[in-house]
Design a protein around this motif. Structure first.
Motif, PDB file in Angstrom:
ATOM      1  N   UNK A  22      37.918  38.165  44.944  1.00 24.61           N
ATOM      2  CA  UNK A  22      36.541  37.679  44.900  1.00 24.61           C
ATOM      3  C   UNK A  22      35.786  38.090  46.156  1.00 24.61           C
ATOM      4  N   UNK A  23      34.477  38.161  46.038  1.00 24.30           N
ATOM      5  CA  UNK A  23      33.637  38.491  47.193  1.00 24.30           C
ATOM      6  C   UNK A  23      32.317  37.727  47.161  1.00 24.30           C
ATOM      7  N   UNK A  24      32.332  36.435  46.759  1.00 23.22           N
ATOM      8  CA  UNK A  24      31.060  35.706  46.730  1.00 23.22           C
ATOM      9  C   UNK A  24      30.596  35.369  48.143  1.00 23.22           C
ATOM     10  N   UNK A  25      29.304  35.370  48.342  1.00 25.38           N
ATOM     11  CA  UNK A  25      28.742  35.076  49.661  1.00 25.38           C
ATOM     12  C   UNK A  25      29.176  33.688  50.126  1.00 25.38           C
ATOM     13  N   UNK A  26      29.789  33.618  51.282  1.00 28.18           N
ATOM     14  CA  UNK A  26      30.183  32.349  51.881  1.00 28.18           C
ATOM     15  C   UNK A  26      31.432  31.710  51.315  1.00 28.18           C
ATOM     16  N   UNK A  27      32.061  32.306  50.302  1.00 24.60           N
ATOM     17  CA  UNK A  27      33.247  31.684  49.703  1.00 24.60           C
ATOM     18  C   UNK A  27      34.407  32.663  49.492  1.00 24.60           C
ATOM     19  N   UNK A  28      34.306  33.873  50.021  1.00 23.13           N
ATOM     20  CA  UNK A  28      35.357  34.868  49.832  1.00 23.13           C
ATOM     21  C   UNK A  28      36.697  34.363  50.356  1.00 23.13           C
ATOM     22  N   UNK A  29      36.737  33.903  51.602  1.00 25.26           N
ATOM     23  CA  UNK A  29      37.991  33.463  52.215  1.00 25.26           C
ATOM     24  C   UNK A  29      38.583  32.278  51.456  1.00 25.26           C
ATOM     25  N   UNK A  30      37.754  31.316  51.103  1.00 25.92           N
ATOM     26  CA  UNK A  30      38.233  30.130  50.387  1.00 25.92           C
ATOM     27  C   UNK A  30      38.876  30.525  49.060  1.00 25.92           C
ATOM     28  N   UNK A  31      38.192  31.343  48.271  1.00 25.00           N
ATOM     29  CA  UNK A  31      38.727  31.709  46.962  1.00 25.00           C
ATOM     30  C   UNK A  31      39.985  32.575  47.075  1.00 25.00           C
TER      31      UNK A  31
ATOM     32  N   UNK B 278      25.867  40.136  46.413  1.00 22.32           N
ATOM     33  CA  UNK B 278      24.504  40.010  45.874  1.00 22.32           C
ATOM     34  C   UNK B 278      24.465  40.005  44.348  1.00 22.32           C
ATOM     35  N   UNK B 279      25.616  40.225  43.699  1.00 21.19           N
ATOM     36  CA  UNK B 279      25.697  40.219  42.235  1.00 21.19           C
ATOM     37  C   UNK B 279      26.740  39.204  41.745  1.00 21.19           C
ATOM     38  N   UNK B 280      26.531  37.907  41.980  1.00 23.20           N
ATOM     39  CA  UNK B 280      27.550  36.930  41.598  1.00 23.20           C
ATOM     40  C   UNK B 280      27.630  36.729  40.087  1.00 23.20           C
ATOM     41  N   UNK B 281      28.805  36.313  39.647  1.00 24.48           N
ATOM     42  CA  UNK B 281      29.006  35.893  38.271  1.00 24.48           C
ATOM     43  C   UNK B 281      28.982  34.364  38.324  1.00 24.48           C
ATOM     44  N   UNK B 282      27.977  33.768  37.700  1.00 26.31           N
ATOM     45  CA  UNK B 282      27.800  32.323  37.745  1.00 26.31           C
ATOM     46  C   UNK B 282      28.802  31.624  36.833  1.00 26.31           C
TER      47      UNK B 282
ATOM     48  N   UNK C 269      35.375  31.206  34.806  1.00 26.16           N
ATOM     49  CA  UNK C 269      35.707  29.889  34.278  1.00 26.16           C
ATOM     50  C   UNK C 269      35.820  28.855  35.400  1.00 26.16           C
ATOM     51  N   UNK C 270      35.326  29.188  36.583  1.00 29.28           N
ATOM     52  CA  UNK C 270      35.322  28.252  37.712  1.00 29.28           C
ATOM     53  C   UNK C 270      34.036  27.428  37.690  1.00 29.28           C
ATOM     54  N   UNK C 271      33.992  26.415  38.539  1.00 28.98           N
ATOM     55  CA  UNK C 271      32.784  25.596  38.669  1.00 28.98           C
ATOM     56  C   UNK C 271      31.907  26.084  39.814  1.00 28.98           C
ATOM     57  N   UNK C 272      32.122  27.283  40.263  1.00 24.97           N
ATOM     58  CA  UNK C 272      31.335  27.879  41.340  1.00 24.97           C
ATOM     59  C   UNK C 272      31.199  29.371  41.081  1.00 24.97           C
TER      60      UNK C 272
ATOM     61  N   UNK D 215      42.101  32.664  49.666  1.00 27.04           N
ATOM     62  CA  UNK D 215      43.159  31.820  50.244  1.00 27.04           C
ATOM     63  C   UNK D 215      43.778  30.915  49.181  1.00 27.04           C
ATOM     64  N   UNK D 216      42.980  30.481  48.231  1.00 30.41           N
ATOM     65  CA  UNK D 216      43.464  29.580  47.187  1.00 30.41           C
ATOM     66  C   UNK D 216      44.053  30.312  45.981  1.00 30.41           C
ATOM     67  N   UNK D 217      44.327  31.605  46.105  1.00 25.85           N
ATOM     68  CA  UNK D 217      45.117  32.291  45.094  1.00 25.85           C
ATOM     69  C   UNK D 217      44.504  33.449  44.337  1.00 25.85           C
ATOM     70  N   UNK D 218      43.237  33.792  44.596  1.00 27.37           N
ATOM     71  CA  UNK D 218      42.612  34.862  43.811  1.00 27.37           C
ATOM     72  C   UNK D 218      42.844  36.225  44.453  1.00 27.37           C
ATOM     73  N   UNK D 219      43.364  37.133  43.673  1.00 23.51           N
ATOM     74  CA  UNK D 219      43.559  38.507  44.140  1.00 23.51           C
ATOM     75  C   UNK D 219      44.812  39.105  43.541  1.00 23.51           C
ATOM     76  N   UNK D 220      44.743  40.343  43.129  1.00 23.12           N
ATOM     77  CA  UNK D 220      45.924  41.046  42.652  1.00 23.12           C
ATOM     78  C   UNK D 220      45.658  42.526  42.558  1.00 23.12           C
ATOM     79  N   UNK D 221      46.545  43.262  41.892  1.00 18.84           N
ATOM     80  CA  UNK D 221      46.575  44.712  42.017  1.00 18.84           C
ATOM     81  C   UNK D 221      46.045  45.479  40.804  1.00 18.84           C
ATOM     82  N   UNK D 222      45.491  46.634  41.124  1.00 22.02           N
ATOM     83  CA  UNK D 222      45.136  47.646  40.134  1.00 22.02           C
ATOM     84  C   UNK D 222      45.973  48.866  40.490  1.00 22.02           C
ATOM     85  N   UNK D 223      46.820  49.296  39.587  1.00 23.76           N
ATOM     86  CA  UNK D 223      47.702  50.428  39.848  1.00 23.76           C
ATOM     87  C   UNK D 223      47.153  51.681  39.197  1.00 23.76           C
TER      88      UNK D 223
END
Length: 158
Positions: free
Chosen positions: A138-147, A112-116, A89-92, A149-157
């Motif tokens: 997230x792991x998009x090419x060239x934007x992993x750190x930005x995404x 190499x398998x982005x979700x547009x 639901x992002x613009x990138x 750093x801005x809050x994306x990431x959490x846990x799978x238990x």
């Protein structure tokens, strides 16, 4: 004389615990706490989205999952099938990388398998590993750190 890592850490912790008692130094009475994450059941949608970030006292917006940051906690068990619908639901473009889970490459959110933007997909694979705590990010090419750093990431238990 060499100081061991354990002695250094113990000393720093002891110093930190004693600081509030020193006259003239006080910790803030109220610090923001991270909210307890909601749990996402298998088969539900995990959507990359804009989210309110709870990390600062001021209201701020960033990225997250299902409009929260940290995103939902996903619990799975060995022998179960990990099945989830992912949506962007992002613009990138973004990806959903299951860091630490043993899964097929095509399901692992590689650059190499982005979700547009506006796309969704289903991810499914068996959980074949023992209990542990993994995380997704997230792991998009060239934007992993930005995404991230801005809050994306959490846990799978597991």
């Amino acid at each position: 004389m060499a100081v061991s890592r354990r002695a250094a850490v113990t000393g720093l912790v002891a110093l930190g615990l004693g600081l509030p008692a020193i006259r003239g130094l006080a910790l803030p009475a109220s610090r923001p706490w991270l909210p307890r994450p909601v749990e996402l059941a298998s088969g539900e949608i995990l959507a990359a989205s804009r989210a309110r970030l709870p990390f600062t006292a001021a209201e701020s917006r960033g990225y997250g999952y299902n409009q929260t940051s940290p995103g939902p906690l996903i619990r799975v068990r060995k022998g179960e099938e990990f099945r989830i619908r992912i949506a962007n639901h992002l613009n990138e473009e973004t990806t959903f990388h299951w860091h630490g889970l043993i899964c097929p490459t095509e399901a692992d959110g590689q650059p190499q398998n982005p979700v547009l933007p506006g796309e969704s997909a289903e991810v499914a694979f068996p959980i074949l590993q023992r209990a542990g705590l993994s995380w997704y990010h997230p792991h998009p090419h060239g934007a992993t750190a930005k995404q991230a750093w801005h809050g994306m990431g959490w846990a799978v238990s597991l």
